[in-house]
Scaffold this motif. Sequence first.
Motif, PDB file in Angstrom:
ATOM      1  N   LEU A   1     123.526  51.627  64.459  1.00  0.00           N
ATOM      2  CA  LEU A   1     123.717  52.560  65.573  1.00  0.00           C
ATOM      3  C   LEU A   1     123.233  53.957  65.193  1.00  0.00           C
ATOM      4  O   LEU A   1     122.604  54.659  65.996  1.00  0.00           O
ATOM      5  N   LEU A   2     123.513  54.375  63.961  1.00  0.00           N
ATOM      6  CA  LEU A   2     123.121  55.714  63.521  1.00  0.00           C
ATOM      7  C   LEU A   2     121.603  55.857  63.378  1.00  0.00           C
ATOM      8  O   LEU A   2     121.108  56.982  63.283  1.00  0.00           O
ATOM      9  N   ARG A   3     120.885  54.762  63.376  1.00  0.00           N
ATOM     10  CA  ARG A   3     119.434  54.825  63.254  1.00  0.00           C
ATOM     11  C   ARG A   3     118.732  54.997  64.602  1.00  0.00           C
ATOM     12  O   ARG A   3     117.518  55.165  64.641  1.00  0.00           O
ATOM     13  N   GLN A   4     119.478  54.955  65.692  1.00  0.00           N
ATOM     14  CA  GLN A   4     118.868  55.153  67.000  1.00  0.00           C
ATOM     15  C   GLN A   4     118.385  56.599  67.131  1.00  0.00           C
ATOM     16  O   GLN A   4     118.930  57.514  66.512  1.00  0.00           O
ATOM     17  N   PRO A   5     117.346  56.820  67.940  1.00  0.00           N
ATOM     18  CA  PRO A   5     116.773  58.167  68.032  1.00  0.00           C
ATOM     19  C   PRO A   5     117.743  59.224  68.547  1.00  0.00           C
ATOM     20  O   PRO A   5     117.763  60.346  68.052  1.00  0.00           O
ATOM     21  N   LEU A   6     118.571  58.889  69.540  1.00  0.00           N
ATOM     22  CA  LEU A   6     119.468  59.882  70.126  1.00  0.00           C
ATOM     23  C   LEU A   6     120.908  59.411  69.983  1.00  0.00           C
ATOM     24  O   LEU A   6     121.382  58.553  70.727  1.00  0.00           O
ATOM     25  N   VAL A   7     121.604  59.968  68.992  1.00  0.00           N
ATOM     26  CA  VAL A   7     123.025  59.692  68.758  1.00  0.00           C
ATOM     27  C   VAL A   7     123.713  61.041  68.561  1.00  0.00           C
ATOM     28  O   VAL A   7     123.315  61.827  67.703  1.00  0.00           O
ATOM     29  N   LEU A   8     124.735  61.303  69.351  1.00  0.00           N
ATOM     30  CA  LEU A   8     125.477  62.554  69.267  1.00  0.00           C
ATOM     31  C   LEU A   8     126.924  62.258  68.925  1.00  0.00           C
ATOM     32  O   LEU A   8     127.497  61.286  69.413  1.00  0.00           O
ATOM     33  N   VAL A   9     127.523  63.108  68.084  1.00  0.00           N
ATOM     34  CA  VAL A   9     128.928  62.962  67.719  1.00  0.00           C
ATOM     35  C   VAL A   9     129.667  64.241  68.104  1.00  0.00           C
ATOM     36  O   VAL A   9     129.094  65.332  68.109  1.00  0.00           O
TER      37      VAL A   9
ATOM     38  N   THR B   1     125.275  57.514  72.696  1.00  0.00           N
ATOM     39  CA  THR B   1     123.960  57.007  72.300  1.00  0.00           C
ATOM     40  C   THR B   1     123.101  56.829  73.538  1.00  0.00           C
ATOM     41  O   THR B   1     123.611  56.590  74.640  1.00  0.00           O
ATOM     42  N   ALA B   2     121.803  56.943  73.346  1.00  0.00           N
ATOM     43  CA  ALA B   2     120.853  56.710  74.445  1.00  0.00           C
ATOM     44  C   ALA B   2     119.573  56.162  73.841  1.00  0.00           C
ATOM     45  O   ALA B   2     119.136  56.591  72.764  1.00  0.00           O
ATOM     46  N   HIS B   3     118.986  55.205  74.535  1.00  0.00           N
ATOM     47  CA  HIS B   3     117.739  54.597  74.076  1.00  0.00           C
ATOM     48  C   HIS B   3     116.570  55.466  74.527  1.00  0.00           C
ATOM     49  O   HIS B   3     116.405  55.733  75.716  1.00  0.00           O
ATOM     50  N   VAL B   4     115.777  55.912  73.564  1.00  0.00           N
ATOM     51  CA  VAL B   4     114.610  56.747  73.847  1.00  0.00           C
ATOM     52  C   VAL B   4     113.406  56.136  73.143  1.00  0.00           C
ATOM     53  O   VAL B   4     113.464  55.837  71.947  1.00  0.00           O
ATOM     54  N   SER B   5     112.329  55.916  73.892  1.00  0.00           N
ATOM     55  CA  SER B   5     111.106  55.357  73.316  1.00  0.00           C
ATOM     56  C   SER B   5     110.008  56.409  73.349  1.00  0.00           C
ATOM     57  O   SER B   5     110.209  57.543  73.792  1.00  0.00           O
ATOM     58  N   SER B   6     108.830  56.025  72.864  1.00  0.00           N
ATOM     59  CA  SER B   6     107.719  56.969  72.801  1.00  0.00           C
ATOM     60  C   SER B   6     107.291  57.449  74.173  1.00  0.00           C
ATOM     61  O   SER B   6     106.774  58.542  74.333  1.00  0.00           O
ATOM     62  N   ARG B   7     107.501  56.630  75.196  1.00  0.00           N
ATOM     63  CA  ARG B   7     107.234  57.028  76.581  1.00  0.00           C
ATOM     64  C   ARG B   7     108.229  56.322  77.494  1.00  0.00           C
ATOM     65  O   ARG B   7     108.701  55.231  77.167  1.00  0.00           O
ATOM     66  N   PRO B   8     108.602  56.957  78.619  1.00  0.00           N
ATOM     67  CA  PRO B   8     109.566  56.322  79.536  1.00  0.00           C
ATOM     68  C   PRO B   8     109.070  54.968  80.025  1.00  0.00           C
ATOM     69  O   PRO B   8     107.872  54.693  80.059  1.00  0.00           O
ATOM     70  N   SER B   9     110.008  54.113  80.416  1.00  0.00           N
ATOM     71  CA  SER B   9     109.660  52.795  80.937  1.00  0.00           C
ATOM     72  C   SER B   9     108.976  52.932  82.290  1.00  0.00           C
ATOM     73  O   SER B   9     108.866  54.021  82.853  1.00  0.00           O
TER      74      SER B   9
ATOM     75  N   PRO C   1     140.951  75.338  70.338  1.00  0.00           N
ATOM     76  CA  PRO C   1     139.760  75.419  69.492  1.00  0.00           C
ATOM     77  C   PRO C   1     138.648  74.525  70.008  1.00  0.00           C
ATOM     78  O   PRO C   1     138.889  73.428  70.508  1.00  0.00           O
ATOM     79  N   ALA C   2     137.429  75.013  69.905  1.00  0.00           N
ATOM     80  CA  ALA C   2     136.293  74.279  70.442  1.00  0.00           C
ATOM     81  C   ALA C   2     135.935  73.104  69.548  1.00  0.00           C
ATOM     82  O   ALA C   2     136.058  73.169  68.323  1.00  0.00           O
ATOM     83  N   LEU C   3     135.502  72.035  70.186  1.00  0.00           N
ATOM     84  CA  LEU C   3     134.930  70.914  69.466  1.00  0.00           C
ATOM     85  C   LEU C   3     133.464  71.216  69.197  1.00  0.00           C
ATOM     86  O   LEU C   3     132.831  71.990  69.910  1.00  0.00           O
ATOM     87  N   ARG C   4     132.926  70.573  68.199  1.00  0.00           N
ATOM     88  CA  ARG C   4     131.516  70.757  67.866  1.00  0.00           C
ATOM     89  C   ARG C   4     130.753  69.492  68.206  1.00  0.00           C
ATOM     90  O   ARG C   4     131.169  68.395  67.831  1.00  0.00           O
ATOM     91  N   VAL C   5     129.647  69.644  68.912  1.00  0.00           N
ATOM     92  CA  VAL C   5     128.787  68.518  69.276  1.00  0.00           C
ATOM     93  C   VAL C   5     127.439  68.724  68.597  1.00  0.00           C
ATOM     94  O   VAL C   5     126.856  69.803  68.686  1.00  0.00           O
ATOM     95  N   ARG C   6     126.953  67.689  67.938  1.00  0.00           N
ATOM     96  CA  ARG C   6     125.656  67.767  67.262  1.00  0.00           C
ATOM     97  C   ARG C   6     125.083  66.375  67.102  1.00  0.00           C
ATOM     98  O   ARG C   6     125.741  65.366  67.375  1.00  0.00           O
ATOM     99  N   GLY C   7     123.832  66.336  66.650  1.00  0.00           N
ATOM    100  CA  GLY C   7     123.206  65.059  66.365  1.00  0.00           C
ATOM    101  C   GLY C   7     123.843  64.391  65.161  1.00  0.00           C
ATOM    102  O   GLY C   7     124.213  65.053  64.181  1.00  0.00           O
ATOM    103  N   ALA C   8     124.006  63.070  65.233  1.00  0.00           N
ATOM    104  CA  ALA C   8     124.619  62.334  64.133  1.00  0.00           C
ATOM    105  C   ALA C   8     123.661  62.224  62.956  1.00  0.00           C
ATOM    106  O   ALA C   8     122.433  62.217  63.119  1.00  0.00           O
ATOM    107  N   VAL C   9     124.233  62.145  61.754  1.00  0.00           N
ATOM    108  CA  VAL C   9     123.472  61.979  60.511  1.00  0.00           C
ATOM    109  C   VAL C   9     124.077  60.798  59.746  1.00  0.00           C
ATOM    110  O   VAL C   9     125.218  60.390  60.011  1.00  0.00           O
TER     111      VAL C   9
ATOM    112  N   GLU D   1     119.046  53.296  78.839  1.00  0.00           N
ATOM    113  CA  GLU D   1     120.454  52.954  78.685  1.00  0.00           C
ATOM    114  C   GLU D   1     121.190  54.050  77.917  1.00  0.00           C
ATOM    115  O   GLU D   1     120.619  54.706  77.057  1.00  0.00           O
ATOM    116  N   MET D   2     122.456  54.203  78.248  1.00  0.00           N
ATOM    117  CA  MET D   2     123.304  55.195  77.590  1.00  0.00           C
ATOM    118  C   MET D   2     124.687  54.596  77.374  1.00  0.00           C
ATOM    119  O   MET D   2     125.145  53.763  78.163  1.00  0.00           O
ATOM    120  N   GLY D   3     125.343  55.010  76.290  1.00  0.00           N
ATOM    121  CA  GLY D   3     126.713  54.578  76.027  1.00  0.00           C
ATOM    122  C   GLY D   3     127.536  55.747  75.511  1.00  0.00           C
ATOM    123  O   GLY D   3     127.045  56.550  74.712  1.00  0.00           O
TER     124      GLY D   3
END
Length: 289
Positions: free
Chosen positions: A158-166, A179-187, A112-120, A193-195
């Motif tokens: 952690l759940l408040r970060q812009p890009l969190v997937l479960v 998780t990945a750090h995303v800002s209004s514009r790239p550095s 059975p397939a796993l489901r990947v989506r944005g965290a809430v 960073e990603m974890g």
Amino acid sequence: MSAMTAVPAPRPAATPLPALGADRRVARTTAMGNHPAGGRSRRAPRPSRALPRRSAPAPLPVREGLALARRPWQLVPTGPGLSPKALGEDAPVDVLAGLSSRAARTGQESSPALRVRGAVPADLPALAAMHGRCTGTTLLQRYRAGGRVPSVATLTQLLRQPLVLVVLAGPRQVVAVATAHVSSRPSVDFTTEMGVLVEDAWQARGVGTALARHVGASLRHLGYGQVVTTAATASLPLTRVMEGLGSTRHGVAEDGGARIASRLDASALDGLAGGALTATTADAAAAVL
């Protein structure tokens, strides 16, 4: 018959001879023409024989890119069924992700397939339970901090970060998070960073690799060119996960741990199933799920 008198034709005025070297200047001026700016004439540039450079696509706006990254998709892990399977580090990793996989096209899934989506925010209890099932070694690799389970306040932040997937094996069973750090514009150096954390029972089955490649493809569309992760040590599984994103370099983090940087490879990540989904594919995936 009257005699006709021949009148000699007038001789043309004598043309002064050009000074020494003037003939070369006249020839050069005639060949080049007048400079449009009225200054000294310059030779027209020769056409370049170099191939045209392929320009990179413009990055997506942050809101649009994050919405694309958080859309649901499917991941079919390796191994029969969903029971934990211990694979050696040298075992091949073969993950079928997204609608382009053979299992999704035929409707026949080996597991059975796993489901990947944005965290809430409602994922907090399942996320805390997943961390509680992880061993201290796994937590040490991801968070350091002595390998202890993060507090509820830390997970809430952690759940408040812009890009969190479960990754979910059931409605309330989280088995992995990224998780990945995303800002209004790239550095300035286009690095972020990603974890990735996969609970022990689901490790060595390609889940972390597919999840990291999804994040990497999404970050490329947001304008990032390199991603960095830190761990207690540069383990072989983590190195393989990062090598799936592109050329990888190892270094030492500020706290003495391992710092792994991967340059996001366009040829490896563009069009990745279950990664940078198009709107049409993502809508289809959401409909099946």
